[in-house]
Design an enzyme around this catalytic site. Structure first.
Site, mmCIF file in Angstrom:
data_model
loop_
_atom_site.group_PDB
_atom_site.id
_atom_site.type_symbol
_atom_site.label_atom_id
_atom_site.label_comp_id
_atom_site.label_asym_id
_atom_site.label_seq_id
_atom_site.Cartn_x
_atom_site.Cartn_y
_atom_site.Cartn_z
ATOM 1 N N CYS A 67 59.901 18.281 58.215
ATOM 2 C CA CYS A 67 61.353 18.393 58.008
ATOM 3 C C CYS A 67 61.982 17.093 57.516
ATOM 4 O O CYS A 67 61.813 16.036 58.103
ATOM 5 C CB CYS A 67 62.027 18.820 59.299
ATOM 6 S SG CYS A 67 63.796 19.008 59.096
ATOM 7 N N CYS B 131 67.065 24.763 65.047
ATOM 8 C CA CYS B 131 66.190 25.599 64.227
ATOM 9 C C CYS B 131 65.357 26.446 65.170
ATOM 10 O O CYS B 131 65.166 26.079 66.322
ATOM 11 C CB CYS B 131 65.254 24.740 63.389
ATOM 12 S SG CYS B 131 66.088 24.060 61.969
ATOM 13 N N ARG C 290 77.941 15.303 47.581
ATOM 14 C CA ARG C 290 77.247 14.436 46.638
ATOM 15 C C ARG C 290 77.557 14.809 45.201
ATOM 16 O O ARG C 290 77.755 13.977 44.352
ATOM 17 C CB ARG C 290 75.746 14.539 46.886
ATOM 18 C CG ARG C 290 74.913 13.871 45.824
ATOM 19 C CD ARG C 290 73.495 13.695 46.261
ATOM 20 N NE ARG C 290 73.434 13.033 47.545
ATOM 21 C CZ ARG C 290 72.542 13.310 48.484
ATOM 22 N NH1 ARG C 290 71.648 14.234 48.288
ATOM 23 N NH2 ARG C 290 72.558 12.659 49.624
ATOM 24 N N TYR C 291 77.563 16.109 44.954
ATOM 25 C CA TYR C 291 77.796 16.590 43.592
ATOM 26 C C TYR C 291 79.274 16.937 43.452
ATOM 27 O O TYR C 291 79.945 17.232 44.435
ATOM 28 C CB TYR C 291 76.935 17.825 43.338
ATOM 29 C CG TYR C 291 75.452 17.563 43.448
ATOM 30 C CD1 TYR C 291 74.785 16.874 42.439
ATOM 31 C CD2 TYR C 291 74.726 17.992 44.546
ATOM 32 C CE1 TYR C 291 73.422 16.633 42.530
ATOM 33 C CE2 TYR C 291 73.358 17.764 44.640
ATOM 34 C CZ TYR C 291 72.710 17.086 43.631
ATOM 35 O OH TYR C 291 71.369 16.856 43.719
ATOM 36 N N ASP D 121 59.976 14.128 50.650
ATOM 37 C CA ASP D 121 60.766 12.902 50.530
ATOM 38 C C ASP D 121 60.272 11.795 51.462
ATOM 39 O O ASP D 121 59.212 11.892 52.059
ATOM 40 C CB ASP D 121 62.250 13.208 50.672
ATOM 41 C CG ASP D 121 62.545 13.697 52.042
ATOM 42 O OD1 ASP D 121 61.986 13.127 52.988
ATOM 43 O OD2 ASP D 121 63.331 14.645 52.173
ATOM 44 N N CYS E 213 59.819 22.393 61.755
ATOM 45 C CA CYS E 213 58.795 22.155 60.753
ATOM 46 C C CYS E 213 58.388 20.690 60.841
ATOM 47 O O CYS E 213 59.235 19.809 60.917
ATOM 48 C CB CYS E 213 59.348 22.432 59.363
ATOM 49 S SG CYS E 213 60.136 24.039 59.268
ATOM 50 N N ARG F 210 65.156 16.521 57.572
ATOM 51 C CA ARG F 210 66.288 16.138 58.420
ATOM 52 C C ARG F 210 65.844 15.886 59.853
ATOM 53 O O ARG F 210 66.570 16.160 60.788
ATOM 54 C CB ARG F 210 67.363 17.218 58.381
ATOM 55 C CG ARG F 210 67.827 17.466 56.985
ATOM 56 C CD ARG F 210 69.246 17.929 56.871
ATOM 57 N NE ARG F 210 69.498 18.114 55.450
ATOM 58 C CZ ARG F 210 69.493 19.306 54.853
ATOM 59 N NH1 ARG F 210 69.318 20.405 55.562
ATOM 60 N NH2 ARG F 210 69.681 19.387 53.564
ATOM 61 N N ARG G 198 80.313 20.909 44.709
ATOM 62 C CA ARG G 198 79.721 21.647 45.817
ATOM 63 C C ARG G 198 79.407 20.736 46.998
ATOM 64 O O ARG G 198 79.175 19.549 46.825
ATOM 65 C CB ARG G 198 78.448 22.366 45.363
ATOM 66 C CG ARG G 198 77.409 21.481 44.697
ATOM 67 C CD ARG G 198 76.594 22.327 43.716
ATOM 68 N NE ARG G 198 75.460 21.645 43.132
ATOM 69 C CZ ARG G 198 75.534 20.810 42.104
ATOM 70 N NH1 ARG G 198 76.712 20.496 41.603
ATOM 71 N NH2 ARG G 198 74.462 20.254 41.605
ATOM 72 N N ASP H 3 64.097 14.536 45.170
ATOM 73 C CA ASP H 3 65.426 14.239 45.690
ATOM 74 C C ASP H 3 65.482 12.718 45.822
ATOM 75 O O ASP H 3 64.782 12.127 46.637
ATOM 76 C CB ASP H 3 65.649 14.951 47.033
ATOM 77 C CG ASP H 3 67.096 15.413 47.164
ATOM 78 O OD1 ASP H 3 67.973 14.773 46.527
ATOM 79 O OD2 ASP H 3 67.354 16.387 47.878
ATOM 80 N N LYS I 168 68.994 15.544 43.138
ATOM 81 C CA LYS I 168 67.738 16.112 42.671
ATOM 82 C C LYS I 168 67.477 15.748 41.207
ATOM 83 O O LYS I 168 68.329 15.987 40.366
ATOM 84 C CB LYS I 168 67.785 17.626 42.818
ATOM 85 C CG LYS I 168 67.957 18.056 44.260
ATOM 86 C CD LYS I 168 68.209 19.534 44.362
ATOM 87 C CE LYS I 168 68.436 19.960 45.789
ATOM 88 N NZ LYS I 168 69.790 19.595 46.287
HETATM 89 C C1 LIG Z 1 70.418 20.204 47.210
HETATM 90 C C2 LIG Z 1 71.791 19.851 47.478
HETATM 91 C C3 LIG Z 1 72.835 20.618 46.962
HETATM 92 C C4 LIG Z 1 72.603 21.844 46.102
HETATM 93 O O1 LIG Z 1 71.981 21.515 44.916
HETATM 94 P P1 LIG Z 1 71.763 22.620 43.788
HETATM 95 O O2 LIG Z 1 70.967 21.920 42.744
HETATM 96 O O3 LIG Z 1 73.126 23.028 43.350
HETATM 97 O O4 LIG Z 1 71.023 23.751 44.430
HETATM 98 C C5 LIG Z 1 74.112 20.223 47.241
HETATM 99 N N1 LIG Z 1 74.378 19.127 47.975
HETATM 100 C C6 LIG Z 1 73.394 18.354 48.476
HETATM 101 C C7 LIG Z 1 73.737 17.152 49.255
HETATM 102 C C8 LIG Z 1 72.058 18.697 48.249
HETATM 103 O O5 LIG Z 1 71.090 17.945 48.762
HETATM 104 S S1 SF4 Z 2 62.672 22.227 57.396
HETATM 105 FE FE1 SF4 Z 2 63.853 21.304 59.087
HETATM 106 S S2 SF4 Z 2 65.889 22.179 58.901
HETATM 107 FE FE2 SF4 Z 2 64.506 23.490 57.711
HETATM 108 S S3 SF4 Z 2 63.864 25.112 59.136
HETATM 109 FE FE3 SF4 Z 2 62.342 23.489 59.234
HETATM 110 S S4 SF4 Z 2 62.984 22.210 60.944
HETATM 111 FE FE4 SF4 Z 2 64.727 23.456 60.350
#
Ligand SMILES: *Cc1c(COP(=O)(O)O)cnc(C)c1O
Ligand code: SF4
Length: 419
Positions: free
Chosen positions: A138, A131, A118-119, A299, A135, A140, A122, A336, A343
């Protein structure tokens, strides 16, 4: 200094006869994760109504709680902040019109399965869907626990190929699921491959193990990790109750091995949506050598609406931290953005007004003060040549406007353009 107490698992009948050796063994915890109602009822009180609701939830979503984390739950109190994060509630089945399967567009922004790019510099590398604990809040949950598995070799290869072919990637964030569900050898192979890519400068690991299964942080794990520095490890404490002797030992091991530790909390209704709880949490984090990094607004993932707070709550928390306590204890509060905007930081307003000469600003105590701008405000650049290096120039965004490479940004489908 505060005294940290070990989790008293032997008070819980179900774990009374567990040897200390087993309790210290992270694999024992994974094998014995609490996944069904009868076992859960041996740890906490579950009333009849709750049991019926739980049954309904478990038809749709899995539950998995490590014995360690389960031992932190209050046996009777239904609103225990640990319990709320671990035990499903019927509201998970409520889907509101503002819920999305993938609100952050992690799939849409995914050039190959397993990577979100996305960025500019990175990538988020989702190496597993597993996991140690699921959670309830979560983000995801569309994938975590659904397919209880690691990324296949074939998919991993594609991800490595992508990172290899994109020289702009200088930061690889290994996450999931929880990458520390991998055994040490498997994890080492993976990290070694990332480290082997020349343009990758830093490796970050996202893991909740220090919170939900601190036994995973073994000497052999940290001895392996420290061969591949610089490595940063971000974890996910949400409440001071989660800070125990065991989690302290885990974080200290990581810190002693040179890992910089950060924490990413999620703002959760009835768990930590309170400036006093958050202040206690950030203080306790610094004591176990973890720096508060982010607080996330919860989110818009499916079925977690009951955890959401108003965004204003996050601002209130920052207002209660900045200036009132150690600057290092103050995380950045972020939303986010749905749709893959990434973010977006949100904080109270400190600039009250401004003229071309002066800024009127306020501090945490409410003092209103001014800063008089220098007359000659234009930076005298051109003395060094870091800006000749393309890697340091913005590809997109407002920064590109500021550096003069673009005059404007405009939405693609403006109606007036069709006129
Ligand atoms: C959070 C996130 C990152 C890392 O973000 P930082 O602000 O650099 O910590 C990188 N890629 C994705 C898709 C993210 O959601
Ligand atoms: S928030 Fe989701 S991905 Fe993170 S530890 Fe918990 S269950 Fe696993």
């Amino acid at each position: 200094m505060k005294k940290y107490s070990k989790v008293k698992y032997s008070d819980i009948p179900l774990f009374k006869n567990i040897s200390e050796e087993d309790w210290k063994d992270w694999k024992w915890h994974l094998r014995n994760a609490i996944r069904d109602i009868p076992t859960l009822k041996k740890i906490i009180e579950v009333d009849k109504d709750e049991e019926k609701e739980l049954e309904k939830c478990l038809q749709k979503f899995d539950m998995s709680i490590t014995p360690y984390y389960a031992a932190l739950m209050d046996k009777k109190y239904k609103r225990c902040p640990v319990r709320l994060q671990a035990v499903p509630r019927i509201q998970e089945l409520e889907i509101s019109e503002n819920d999305y399967i993938d609100p952050l567009h992690e799939v849409a922004d995914s050039p190959v399965f397993g990577l979100t790019h996305r960025y500019p510099d990175r990538v988020l590398f989702l190496v597993t869907h597993m996991c140690s604990m699921y959670c309830r809040h979560c983000t995801r949950r569309r994938v975590v626990g659904d397919l209880d598995e690691h990324l296949s070799e074939q998919h991993l290869n594609k991800c490595f190929e992508y990172i290899q072919n994109h020289e702009e990637i200088r930061d690889v964030l290994i996450s999931g699921g929880d990458p520390l569900t991998f055994g040490d050898d498997h994890l080492e192979q993976l990290i070694k491959r990332v480290r082997g890519i020349e343009h990758v400068e830093i490796i970050r690991i996202g893991s909740r193990m220090p919170v939900v299964l601190p036994q995973r942080i073994t000497d052999s794990l940290v001895d392996m990790l420290k061969k591949y520095h610089p490595i940063y490890l971000n974890t996910h404490f949400n409440h001071p109750m989660e800070i125990t002797y065991e989690s302290k030992v885990a974080c200290e091991k990581l810190a002693d091995a040179g890992m910089s530790m950060g924490n990413q909390s999620v703002l959760l209704k009835d768990v930590n949506d309170c400036p006093f709880i958050m202040k206690k949490l950030v203080h306790e984090l610094l004591m176990i050598r973890v720096k508060p990094y982010y607080i996330y607004q919860c989110d818009l993932s499916m079925g977690i609406g009951h955890f959401r707070t108003s965004i204003v709550k996050g601002m209130e928390i920052i207002e209660n931290l900045r200036g009132h306590t150690t600057g290092m204890a103050v995380p950045t509060f972020v939303v986010d953005a749905p749709g893959g905007g990434g973010k977006i930081p949100i904080m109270p307003n400190y600039i009250l007004s401004q003229s071309d000469r002066r800024l009127a600003i306020r501090n945490y105590e409410g003092i209103i003060t001014t800063y008089t701008q220098p007359k000659d405000v234009i930076s005298d650049c051109g003395q060094c040549h870091i800006c000749d290096d393309e890697r340091y120039k913005p590809l997109d965004g407002v920064a590109k406007l500021l550096c003069g490479e673009r005059l404007y940004l405009k939405p693609e489908n403006l109606k007036r353009r069709k006129k």
